[in-house]
Design a protein around this motif. Structure first.
Motif, PDB file in Angstrom:
ATOM      1  N   ARG A  85       3.288  12.792  41.766  1.00  0.00           N
ATOM      2  CA  ARG A  85       2.988  13.981  42.816  1.00  0.00           C
ATOM      3  C   ARG A  85       3.462  13.353  44.092  1.00  0.00           C
ATOM      4  NH1 ARG A  85      -3.141  15.788  41.954  1.00  0.00           N
ATOM      5  NH2 ARG A  85      -3.243  13.521  41.614  1.00  0.00           N
ATOM      6  N   GLY A  86       4.116  14.330  44.911  1.00  0.00           N
ATOM      7  CA  GLY A  86       4.446  13.850  46.178  1.00  0.00           C
ATOM      8  C   GLY A  86       3.249  13.941  47.219  1.00  0.00           C
ATOM      9  N   ASN A  87       3.396  13.370  48.490  1.00  0.00           N
ATOM     10  CA  ASN A  87       2.323  13.586  49.277  1.00  0.00           C
ATOM     11  C   ASN A  87       1.771  15.052  49.653  1.00  0.00           C
ATOM     12  OD1 ASN A  87       4.652  14.089  51.098  1.00  0.00           O
ATOM     13  ND2 ASN A  87       3.677  13.045  52.769  1.00  0.00           N
ATOM     14  N   ALA A  88       2.717  16.075  49.546  1.00  0.00           N
ATOM     15  CA  ALA A  88       2.326  17.325  49.737  1.00  0.00           C
ATOM     16  C   ALA A  88       1.202  17.829  48.838  1.00  0.00           C
ATOM     17  CB  ALA A  88       3.436  18.368  49.541  1.00  0.00           C
ATOM     18  N   GLN A  89       1.035  17.125  47.622  1.00  0.00           N
ATOM     19  CA  GLN A  89      -0.038  17.531  46.834  1.00  0.00           C
ATOM     20  C   GLN A  89      -1.280  16.960  47.166  1.00  0.00           C
ATOM     21  OE1 GLN A  89       0.436  19.583  44.415  1.00  0.00           O
ATOM     22  NE2 GLN A  89       2.238  19.284  43.496  1.00  0.00           N
ATOM     23  N   PHE A  90      -1.323  15.902  48.103  1.00  0.00           N
ATOM     24  CA  PHE A  90      -2.673  15.152  48.516  1.00  0.00           C
ATOM     25  C   PHE A  90      -3.348  16.044  49.987  1.00  0.00           C
ATOM     26  CE2 PHE A  90      -0.397  12.512  45.678  1.00  0.00           C
ATOM     27  CZ  PHE A  90      -1.450  11.950  44.773  1.00  0.00           C
ATOM     28  N   ASP A 134       7.509  16.381  44.493  1.00  0.00           N
ATOM     29  CA  ASP A 134       7.191  15.773  43.083  1.00  0.00           C
ATOM     30  C   ASP A 134       8.242  15.337  42.210  1.00  0.00           C
ATOM     31  OD1 ASP A 134       4.746  16.855  43.663  1.00  0.00           O
ATOM     32  OD2 ASP A 134       4.677  18.241  42.152  1.00  0.00           O
ATOM     33  N   GLY A 135       8.153  14.295  41.502  1.00  0.00           N
ATOM     34  CA  GLY A 135       9.133  13.658  40.624  1.00  0.00           C
ATOM     35  C   GLY A 135       9.619  14.538  39.439  1.00  0.00           C
ATOM     36  N   GLY A 136      10.611  14.336  39.018  1.00  0.00           N
ATOM     37  CA  GLY A 136      11.178  15.062  37.634  1.00  0.00           C
ATOM     38  C   GLY A 136      10.484  14.385  36.457  1.00  0.00           C
ATOM     39  N   ARG A 137      10.529  14.990  35.429  1.00  0.00           N
ATOM     40  CA  ARG A 137      10.106  14.785  34.075  1.00  0.00           C
ATOM     41  C   ARG A 137      11.113  13.867  33.632  1.00  0.00           C
ATOM     42  NH1 ARG A 137      11.622  16.150  29.327  1.00  0.00           N
ATOM     43  NH2 ARG A 137      12.590  18.059  30.237  1.00  0.00           N
ATOM     44  N   GLY A 181      12.233   8.827  28.482  1.00  0.00           N
ATOM     45  CA  GLY A 181      12.698   8.515  29.933  1.00  0.00           C
ATOM     46  C   GLY A 181      10.983   8.592  30.763  1.00  0.00           C
ATOM     47  N   ASP A 182      11.201   7.536  31.728  1.00  0.00           N
ATOM     48  CA  ASP A 182      10.221   7.463  32.683  1.00  0.00           C
ATOM     49  C   ASP A 182      10.288   8.611  33.599  1.00  0.00           C
ATOM     50  OD1 ASP A 182       9.535   5.107  31.353  1.00  0.00           O
ATOM     51  OD2 ASP A 182      10.449   4.050  33.049  1.00  0.00           O
ATOM     52  N   GLY A 183       9.015   9.114  34.156  1.00  0.00           N
ATOM     53  CA  GLY A 183       8.865  10.146  35.080  1.00  0.00           C
ATOM     54  C   GLY A 183       9.505   9.568  36.553  1.00  0.00           C
ATOM     55  N   GLY A 184      10.209  10.686  37.376  1.00  0.00           N
ATOM     56  CA  GLY A 184      10.369  10.257  38.667  1.00  0.00           C
ATOM     57  C   GLY A 184       9.389  10.264  39.634  1.00  0.00           C
ATOM     58  N   ALA A 185       9.527   9.217  40.574  1.00  0.00           N
ATOM     59  CA  ALA A 185       8.373   9.220  41.684  1.00  0.00           C
ATOM     60  C   ALA A 185       8.299  10.117  42.458  1.00  0.00           C
ATOM     61  CB  ALA A 185       8.720   7.799  42.344  1.00  0.00           C
ATOM     62  N   GLY A 186       6.986  10.508  42.969  1.00  0.00           N
ATOM     63  CA  GLY A 186       6.801  11.394  44.169  1.00  0.00           C
ATOM     64  C   GLY A 186       7.378  11.004  45.219  1.00  0.00           C
ATOM     65  N   CYS A 187       7.413  11.679  46.317  1.00  0.00           N
ATOM     66  CA  CYS A 187       8.188  11.575  47.721  1.00  0.00           C
ATOM     67  C   CYS A 187       6.970  11.686  48.996  1.00  0.00           C
ATOM     68  CB  CYS A 187       9.212  12.268  47.998  1.00  0.00           C
ATOM     69  SG  CYS A 187       9.999  12.096  49.574  1.00  0.00           S
ATOM     70  N   VAL A 188       7.221  10.514  49.596  1.00  0.00           N
ATOM     71  CA  VAL A 188       6.185  10.522  50.897  1.00  0.00           C
ATOM     72  C   VAL A 188       7.269  11.099  52.191  1.00  0.00           C
ATOM     73  CG1 VAL A 188       4.909   9.343  52.599  1.00  0.00           C
ATOM     74  CG2 VAL A 188       4.872   8.840  50.199  1.00  0.00           C
ATOM     75  N   ALA A 218      11.402  18.111  51.976  1.00  0.00           N
ATOM     76  CA  ALA A 218      11.420  19.757  52.052  1.00  0.00           C
ATOM     77  C   ALA A 218      10.936  20.438  50.766  1.00  0.00           C
ATOM     78  CB  ALA A 218      12.871  20.092  52.292  1.00  0.00           C
ATOM     79  N   ASN A 219       9.893  19.576  50.166  1.00  0.00           N
ATOM     80  CA  ASN A 219       9.186  20.353  49.082  1.00  0.00           C
ATOM     81  C   ASN A 219       9.933  20.017  48.046  1.00  0.00           C
ATOM     82  OD1 ASN A 219       6.386  20.424  49.852  1.00  0.00           O
ATOM     83  ND2 ASN A 219       7.000  22.079  51.116  1.00  0.00           N
ATOM     84  N   ARG A 220      11.226  19.518  47.808  1.00  0.00           N
ATOM     85  CA  ARG A 220      12.277  19.323  46.555  1.00  0.00           C
ATOM     86  C   ARG A 220      11.617  18.726  45.478  1.00  0.00           C
ATOM     87  NH1 ARG A 220      17.693  18.037  49.540  1.00  0.00           N
ATOM     88  NH2 ARG A 220      16.145  16.567  50.468  1.00  0.00           N
ATOM     89  N   THR A 221      11.403  19.275  44.359  1.00  0.00           N
ATOM     90  CA  THR A 221      11.039  18.535  43.189  1.00  0.00           C
ATOM     91  C   THR A 221      12.308  17.864  42.636  1.00  0.00           C
ATOM     92  OG1 THR A 221       9.108  20.044  42.759  1.00  0.00           O
ATOM     93  CG2 THR A 221       9.984  18.948  40.892  1.00  0.00           C
ATOM     94  N   GLY A 222      12.290  16.606  42.286  1.00  0.00           N
ATOM     95  CA  GLY A 222      13.400  16.084  41.409  1.00  0.00           C
ATOM     96  C   GLY A 222      13.644  16.678  39.944  1.00  0.00           C
ATOM     97  N   PRO A 223      15.051  17.062  39.592  1.00  0.00           N
ATOM     98  CA  PRO A 223      15.198  17.330  38.367  1.00  0.00           C
ATOM     99  C   PRO A 223      14.930  16.645  37.226  1.00  0.00           C
ATOM    100  CG  PRO A 223      17.229  17.299  40.004  1.00  0.00           C
ATOM    101  CD  PRO A 223      15.960  16.417  40.636  1.00  0.00           C
TER     102      PRO A 223
END
Length: 324
Positions: free
Chosen positions: A125-130, A38-41, A14-21, A76-81
């Motif tokens: 990675r989501g925008n919180a990581q940047f 962040d996106g999930g694996r 599977g492809d990784g999920g996209a990060g969220c802005v 809300a800093n929720r990482t995708g499953p």
């Protein structure tokens, strides 16, 4: 159930999920800041050797195995499953080869062995990581990393203690039916056996697994007849029973022909301990049997030559004891 010992499959992780802005929006909070998760694996693809299977027939009807992509990140800093993994269940003794049918990726010889075939892509990675002191409101996020995809060959090599080899109509299926409860097809024409047959043989309160393989002919190691495809099953056997038809015009020439094929195939098959069984002795007189046994023994050297009859059962117990 049809015996199937090789199959071609397509696997894709599977492809990784996209990060969220995303930005924190709450009443009375003036400077919320970025909170994109962040996106999930993506899902992995595994292969596992399991008990209770002795054929690859399941992979005749399903050839594509694709894991799901990871879930996208959320605010809300929720990482995708992470996505669920896919496990391909195969019989013990299965080799996994690359598309070129030469590169061995894994050899699952024991129940419980597990190998990772395709790794799922990592989530972006989501925008919180940047966020940083100089960029307190980043509006960028990463897409998920792609998974891996490939075509693979599954090649089953039966795990038996002993294997039967010989020319077509040497009496291999008759021998297996006489010493075990297996019920192989028996007829008076060549290539009656089209698929390997397994039987559990008991002698002196001990048991071992005997494999009846399709007959070999000249050129079998190059693909002539059925032998080239099934010679791989001999690789797993600890010993080989070479049945020679005593009623043939030249049993010694027949024995040498099969020996040449085993040596040409390679992979250590010709070096395995061998027992030579001079079969169908019930159709000859005692003097004829002894003359042919002596000639075959002279050609075989130290390899034991034992006369037997799969029809009457004469000499069968001695052969089984020597194999054990």
């Amino acid at each position: 159930m049809k015996f199937l010992d090789q199959a071609k499959v397509f696997v894709k992780s599977g492809d990784g999920g996209a990060g969220c802005v995303s930005f924190r929006r709450e009443k009375y909070v003036e400077f919320g800041g970025p909170d994109g998760g962040d996106g999930g694996r993506g899902g992995h693809v595994w292969a596992e050797a399991v008990d209770g299977l002795n054929t690859l027939i399941d992979y005749r009807y399903q050839q594509h195995f694709k894991a799901r992509r990871g879930h996208h990140g959320m605010g809300a800093n929720r990482t995708g499953p992470a996505a669920d993994d896919i496990v391909m269940r195969v019989p013990a003794g299965t080799q996994i080869l690359a598309e070129d049918k030469e590169t061995v990726i894994a050899d699952l010889t024991q129940v419980g062995q597990k190998v990772l075939l395709a790794r799922g892509g990592d989530g972006g990675r989501g925008n919180a990581q940047f966020k940083s002191s100089t960029n307190q409101a980043p509006r960028r996020a990463e897409p998920g990393w792609p998974g891996q995809e490939m075509w693979l060959w599954l090649h089953l090599k039966l795990i038996a203690d002993a294997g039967l080899v010989g020319l077509p109509n040497a009496g291999k299926s008759t021998f297996l039916a006489a010493v075990s409860r297996a019920k192989p097809k028996i007829a008076d024409y060549p290539f009656t056996t089209l698929h390997p047959q397994l039987g559990v043989v008991g002698v002196d309160n001990r048991e071992f697994v005997l494999a009846d393989l399709p007959g070999l002919i000249e050129g079998a190691h190059e693909g002539t007849g059925l032998g080239d495809r099934f010679l791989g099953h001999v690789e797993r056997c600890a010993t080989v029973l070479h049945l020679v038809d005593a009623t043939a015009e030249d049993p010694v020439a027949n024995w040498r022909l099969i020996r040449r094929e085993l040596e040409a195939y390679g992979h250590g098959v010709a070096e395995k301990p061998e027992v030579i069984g001079l079969n169908k002795t019930d159709a000859l007189t005692a003097d004829e049997v002894e003359a042919r046994r002596a000639a075959l023994q002279a050609a075989a050297g130290a390899t034991p030559v034992l006369p037997l009859s799969g029809v009457t059962g004469a000499g069968v117990t001695e052969v089984l004891r020597r194999m054990l």
